[in-house]
Scaffold this motif. Structure first.
Motif, PDB file in Angstrom:
ATOM      1  N   MET A   1       0.837  -1.208   0.000  1.00  0.00           N
ATOM      2  CA  MET A   1       0.000   0.000   0.000  1.00  0.00           C
ATOM      3  C   MET A   1       0.870   1.255   0.000  1.00  0.00           C
ATOM      4  O   MET A   1       0.644   2.200  -0.740  1.00  0.00           O
ATOM      5  CB  MET A   1      -0.920  -0.009   1.234  1.00  0.00           C
ATOM      6  N   LYS A   2       1.913   1.256   0.842  1.00  0.00           N
ATOM      7  CA  LYS A   2       2.813   2.395   0.924  1.00  0.00           C
ATOM      8  C   LYS A   2       3.558   2.580  -0.393  1.00  0.00           C
ATOM      9  O   LYS A   2       3.718   3.709  -0.889  1.00  0.00           O
ATOM     10  CB  LYS A   2       3.807   2.172   2.060  1.00  0.00           C
ATOM     11  N   GLU A   3       3.991   1.480  -0.998  1.00  0.00           N
ATOM     12  CA  GLU A   3       4.716   1.572  -2.270  1.00  0.00           C
ATOM     13  C   GLU A   3       3.800   2.105  -3.367  1.00  0.00           C
ATOM     14  O   GLU A   3       4.223   2.915  -4.204  1.00  0.00           O
ATOM     15  CB  GLU A   3       5.270   0.203  -2.659  1.00  0.00           C
ATOM     16  N   ARG A   4       2.558   1.692  -3.374  1.00  0.00           N
ATOM     17  CA  ARG A   4       1.610   2.168  -4.378  1.00  0.00           C
ATOM     18  C   ARG A   4       1.395   3.671  -4.231  1.00  0.00           C
ATOM     19  O   ARG A   4       1.350   4.408  -5.207  1.00  0.00           O
ATOM     20  CB  ARG A   4       0.281   1.417  -4.230  1.00  0.00           C
ATOM     21  N   GLU A   5       1.246   4.117  -2.990  1.00  0.00           N
ATOM     22  CA  GLU A   5       1.073   5.545  -2.731  1.00  0.00           C
ATOM     23  C   GLU A   5       2.291   6.332  -3.200  1.00  0.00           C
ATOM     24  O   GLU A   5       2.164   7.396  -3.813  1.00  0.00           O
ATOM     25  CB  GLU A   5       0.843   5.775  -1.242  1.00  0.00           C
ATOM     26  N   GLU A   6       3.484   5.804  -2.928  1.00  0.00           N
ATOM     27  CA  GLU A   6       4.706   6.487  -3.339  1.00  0.00           C
ATOM     28  C   GLU A   6       4.796   6.580  -4.856  1.00  0.00           C
ATOM     29  O   GLU A   6       5.218   7.622  -5.392  1.00  0.00           O
ATOM     30  CB  GLU A   6       5.926   5.759  -2.769  1.00  0.00           C
ATOM     31  N   ARG A   7       4.413   5.526  -5.543  1.00  0.00           N
ATOM     32  CA  ARG A   7       4.453   5.558  -7.012  1.00  0.00           C
ATOM     33  C   ARG A   7       3.487   6.598  -7.552  1.00  0.00           C
ATOM     34  O   ARG A   7       3.820   7.369  -8.464  1.00  0.00           O
ATOM     35  CB  ARG A   7       4.124   4.168  -7.579  1.00  0.00           C
ATOM     36  N   MET A   8       2.272   6.637  -6.998  1.00  0.00           N
ATOM     37  CA  MET A   8       1.298   7.624  -7.466  1.00  0.00           C
ATOM     38  C   MET A   8       1.756   9.039  -7.128  1.00  0.00           C
ATOM     39  O   MET A   8       1.608   9.971  -7.928  1.00  0.00           O
ATOM     40  CB  MET A   8      -0.080   7.342  -6.850  1.00  0.00           C
ATOM     41  N   SER A   9       2.325   9.211  -5.944  1.00  0.00           N
ATOM     42  CA  SER A   9       2.802  10.522  -5.542  1.00  0.00           C
ATOM     43  C   SER A   9       3.879  11.030  -6.487  1.00  0.00           C
ATOM     44  O   SER A   9       3.866  12.196  -6.902  1.00  0.00           O
ATOM     45  CB  SER A   9       3.338  10.457  -4.104  1.00  0.00           C
ATOM     46  N   GLU A  10       4.802  10.158  -6.859  1.00  0.00           N
ATOM     47  CA  GLU A  10       5.870  10.570  -7.783  1.00  0.00           C
ATOM     48  C   GLU A  10       5.331  10.855  -9.170  1.00  0.00           C
ATOM     49  O   GLU A  10       5.795  11.773  -9.856  1.00  0.00           O
ATOM     50  CB  GLU A  10       6.957   9.500  -7.830  1.00  0.00           C
ATOM     51  N   ARG A  11       4.350  10.074  -9.606  1.00  0.00           N
ATOM     52  CA  ARG A  11       3.726  10.354 -10.912  1.00  0.00           C
ATOM     53  C   ARG A  11       3.067  11.723 -10.911  1.00  0.00           C
ATOM     54  O   ARG A  11       3.192  12.493 -11.874  1.00  0.00           O
ATOM     55  CB  ARG A  11       2.670   9.286 -11.228  1.00  0.00           C
ATOM     56  N   LEU A  12       2.373  12.022  -9.846  1.00  0.00           N
ATOM     57  CA  LEU A  12       1.681  13.308  -9.754  1.00  0.00           C
ATOM     58  C   LEU A  12       2.669  14.471  -9.727  1.00  0.00           C
ATOM     59  O   LEU A  12       2.483  15.476 -10.424  1.00  0.00           O
ATOM     60  CB  LEU A  12       0.810  13.341  -8.497  1.00  0.00           C
ATOM     61  N   PHE A  13       3.741  14.331  -8.943  1.00  0.00           N
ATOM     62  CA  PHE A  13       4.711  15.427  -8.852  1.00  0.00           C
ATOM     63  C   PHE A  13       5.447  15.589 -10.179  1.00  0.00           C
ATOM     64  O   PHE A  13       5.706  16.715 -10.633  1.00  0.00           O
ATOM     65  CB  PHE A  13       5.708  15.171  -7.724  1.00  0.00           C
ATOM     66  N   ALA A  14       5.764  14.482 -10.828  1.00  0.00           N
ATOM     67  CA  ALA A  14       6.467  14.552 -12.116  1.00  0.00           C
ATOM     68  C   ALA A  14       5.603  15.217 -13.185  1.00  0.00           C
ATOM     69  O   ALA A  14       6.124  15.800 -14.145  1.00  0.00           O
ATOM     70  CB  ALA A  14       6.882  13.148 -12.564  1.00  0.00           C
ATOM     71  N   ALA A  15       4.288  15.139 -13.018  1.00  0.00           N
ATOM     72  CA  ALA A  15       3.390  15.764 -14.000  1.00  0.00           C
ATOM     73  C   ALA A  15       3.353  17.279 -13.865  1.00  0.00           C
ATOM     74  O   ALA A  15       2.801  17.974 -14.724  1.00  0.00           O
ATOM     75  CB  ALA A  15       1.982  15.194 -13.847  1.00  0.00           C
ATOM     76  N   THR A  16       3.904  17.805 -12.791  1.00  0.00           N
ATOM     77  CA  THR A  16       3.927  19.262 -12.565  1.00  0.00           C
ATOM     78  C   THR A  16       5.347  19.685 -12.214  1.00  0.00           C
ATOM     79  O   THR A  16       6.142  19.975 -13.085  1.00  0.00           O
ATOM     80  CB  THR A  16       2.939  19.653 -11.455  1.00  0.00           C
ATOM     81  N   GLY A  17       5.673  19.743 -10.951  1.00  0.00           N
ATOM     82  CA  GLY A  17       7.037  19.979 -10.530  1.00  0.00           C
ATOM     83  C   GLY A  17       7.351  21.405 -10.115  1.00  0.00           C
ATOM     84  O   GLY A  17       6.541  22.326 -10.247  1.00  0.00           O
ATOM     85  N   THR A  18       8.574  21.596  -9.621  1.00  0.00           N
ATOM     86  CA  THR A  18       8.998  22.866  -9.040  1.00  0.00           C
ATOM     87  C   THR A  18       9.038  23.985 -10.060  1.00  0.00           C
ATOM     88  O   THR A  18       8.592  25.107  -9.793  1.00  0.00           O
ATOM     89  CB  THR A  18      10.377  22.703  -8.385  1.00  0.00           C
ATOM     90  N   ASP A  19       9.602  23.711 -11.231  1.00  0.00           N
ATOM     91  CA  ASP A  19       9.730  24.778 -12.236  1.00  0.00           C
ATOM     92  C   ASP A  19       8.369  25.326 -12.643  1.00  0.00           C
ATOM     93  O   ASP A  19       8.197  26.544 -12.793  1.00  0.00           O
ATOM     94  CB  ASP A  19      10.479  24.260 -13.471  1.00  0.00           C
ATOM     95  N   GLU A  20       7.390  24.447 -12.820  1.00  0.00           N
ATOM     96  CA  GLU A  20       6.069  24.922 -13.199  1.00  0.00           C
ATOM     97  C   GLU A  20       5.418  25.692 -12.059  1.00  0.00           C
ATOM     98  O   GLU A  20       4.696  26.673 -12.286  1.00  0.00           O
ATOM     99  CB  GLU A  20       5.171  23.762 -13.628  1.00  0.00           C
ATOM    100  N   ALA A  21       5.676  25.254 -10.824  1.00  0.00           N
ATOM    101  CA  ALA A  21       5.150  26.001  -9.678  1.00  0.00           C
ATOM    102  C   ALA A  21       5.729  27.409  -9.647  1.00  0.00           C
ATOM    103  O   ALA A  21       5.012  28.382  -9.364  1.00  0.00           O
ATOM    104  CB  ALA A  21       5.455  25.259  -8.386  1.00  0.00           C
ATOM    105  N   MET A  22       7.012  27.544  -9.923  1.00  0.00           N
ATOM    106  CA  MET A  22       7.637  28.871  -9.962  1.00  0.00           C
ATOM    107  C   MET A  22       7.049  29.707 -11.103  1.00  0.00           C
ATOM    108  O   MET A  22       6.736  30.893 -10.930  1.00  0.00           O
ATOM    109  CB  MET A  22       9.148  28.730 -10.129  1.00  0.00           C
ATOM    110  N   GLU A  23       6.879  29.092 -12.257  1.00  0.00           N
ATOM    111  CA  GLU A  23       6.377  29.831 -13.422  1.00  0.00           C
ATOM    112  C   GLU A  23       4.942  30.280 -13.211  1.00  0.00           C
ATOM    113  O   GLU A  23       4.589  31.430 -13.516  1.00  0.00           O
ATOM    114  CB  GLU A  23       6.481  28.951 -14.671  1.00  0.00           C
ATOM    115  N   LEU A  24       4.095  29.415 -12.660  1.00  0.00           N
ATOM    116  CA  LEU A  24       2.701  29.786 -12.439  1.00  0.00           C
ATOM    117  C   LEU A  24       2.595  30.850 -11.358  1.00  0.00           C
ATOM    118  O   LEU A  24       1.798  31.790 -11.474  1.00  0.00           O
ATOM    119  CB  LEU A  24       1.875  28.553 -12.064  1.00  0.00           C
ATOM    120  N   THR A  25       3.393  30.739 -10.324  1.00  0.00           N
ATOM    121  CA  THR A  25       3.400  31.775  -9.291  1.00  0.00           C
ATOM    122  C   THR A  25       3.785  33.120  -9.885  1.00  0.00           C
ATOM    123  O   THR A  25       3.144  34.148  -9.605  1.00  0.00           O
ATOM    124  CB  THR A  25       4.366  31.406  -8.151  1.00  0.00           C
TER     125      THR A  25
END
Length: 405
Positions: free
Chosen positions: A1-25
């Motif tokens: 369960m924990k591994e599945r959550e980690e995989r989904m979490s990384e997929r979600l973050f990879a779909a956006t990320g820090t650079d896009e957060a900076m650009e949108l801000t």
């Protein structure tokens, strides 16, 4: 369960990320949305709508006043999980005397400068990207994941007031005010009070012919310091700290050689759940009544300041149970994201979270990227690391609190 959550979490973050957060801000910073702008938040709402349409995220506009609207977006869940609202205000204070360009979205290394960078266009950007990450990956939350961009938090909160009065409800809500990695489940209520003292004007050479309103104001201040302030120190709350007050302004008289026939004191009261607007006003009125009994020339009027009044509600305290599932889930998320248990903040200023909690009956917590100490400052900024941490925390919270498939 924990591994599945980690995989989904990384997929979600990879779909956006820090650079896009900076650009949108930066994009949001470049749109002034303070009370001195004729259209106030209208343009920033249009920019958010354009973002949501590009991401194909369903949204609705909720009229607040004239052409001013809240914007509410929703990733529809599968129907078997808890719903979560990410709530952020779209207005800022004016630039005042900023020493950096207020609306350029200036980036220097890992810092993004400008009015609203931390309060709270950076947090709003991470909220929007949280929804976008789910839309882009196709990961479906079990419960609805919402974003509510509300107006006028820096003035009279009529945006959040409208949202709550409309019947908007979720199982939990996060208000994204910058919190420096801490979280708040409680903060004090807010009331602005003014006391006007009336005297009798006379020439300064014959002060006994007049009644000095400044002297009467001073008597009131002395009594408050002796009677009310010590009592406030004894009133405490584990999530809010002490009940406090502050004399903010005093204005009276016309010139040194004239007995002042008027004096106005304005004060700020931060109060706890066991107190109320009525009990607060009664405490100050009791002092005024005692002074009037002692001195027949003493005249004063106590009133709530119109600038602090909302249309429907009051600036009540925020109080959320530490045992609520939203709180326990957020704590586990922040410990995982930050690598240490988060601290509970007990010195938070008033936020829209109180309206969601008290009047909307929505368990609400204050957490957002950035440090509140930079809010409203001459060099307001947010860092890339803070945006990344906030985005990761919101994504992981959505996974754990709402569930996902």
């Amino acid at each position: 369960m924990k591994e599945r959550e980690e995989r989904m979490s990384e997929r979600l973050f990879a779909a956006t990320g820090t650079d896009e957060a900076m650009e949108l801000t930066a994009r949001l910073i470049r749109i002034p949305s303070h009370w001195e702008v004729p259209e106030k938040e209208v343009e920033v709402v249009r920019a958010i709508v354009a973002f949501l349409e590009a991401e194909r995220i369903p949204y609705e506009l909720q009229r607040v006043e004239g052409e001013r609207y809240n914007v509410i977006a929703r990733i529809h869940g599968a129907g078997s999980g808890r719903s979560l609202a990410l709530v952020g205000h779209l207005d800022t204070v004016p630039p005042f005397d900023m020493t950096v360009p207020p609306f350029d979205g200036l980036r220097q290394e890992n810092r993004l400068y400008g009015r609203g960078a931390v309060d709270m266009k950076g947090p709003v950007a991470t909220m929007l990207l949280t929804l976008a990450a789910f839309a882009r990956t196709g990961i479906v939350p079990e419960g609805d994941l919402c974003f509510a961009g509300v107006l006028a938090e820096e003035t009279n909160s009529d945006g959040c007031e409208t949202l709550v009065a409309s019947g908007f409800r979720t199982d939990g809500a996060i208000v994204g005010e910058p919190s420096a990695g801490e979280y708040s489940i409680g903060h004090r209520g807010l009331e602005w009070i003014e006391v006007e003292f009336f005297g009798k004007r006379a020439h300064g050479a014959i002060p006994e012919a007049g009644v000095n309103a400044i002297v009467h104001a001073a008597s009131f201040v002395k009594c408050v310091q002796e009677r009310i302030v010590p009592e406030l120190r004894r009133r405490t709350h584990p999530a809010m700290g002490q009940s406090v007050m502050n004399f903010g302004t005093i204005n009276g008289g016309t010139q040194p050689s004239t007995v002042a026939d008027r004096c106005l004191i304005r004060l700020d009261r931060r109060y706890l759940p066991d107190e109320s607007v009525e009990s607060i006003l009664a405490e100050y009125q009791a002092i005024l009544d005692d002074l009037a009994r002692e001195d027949p020339t003493f005249k004063a009027e106590l009133r709530r300041m119109p600038e602090n009044l909302m249309r429907i509600y009051d600036h009540v305290p925020l109080e959320t149970s530490p045992e609520d599932p939203l709180v326990t889930t957020l704590l586990s998320v922040l410990e995982d994201v930050r690598g240490m248990p988060p601290s509970l903040s007990t010195r938070r200023g008033w936020t829209d979270a109180a309206l969601l909690s008290r009047y909307g009956r929505i368990p609400t917590v204050v957490y957002g990227p950035g440090n509140i100490s930079r809010s409203h400052t001459a060099e307001e900024y947010i860092t890339a690391e803070e945006l990344a941490e906030g985005l990761r925390a919101y994504l992981l919270l959505a996974l754990r609190y709402c569930g996902a498939r």
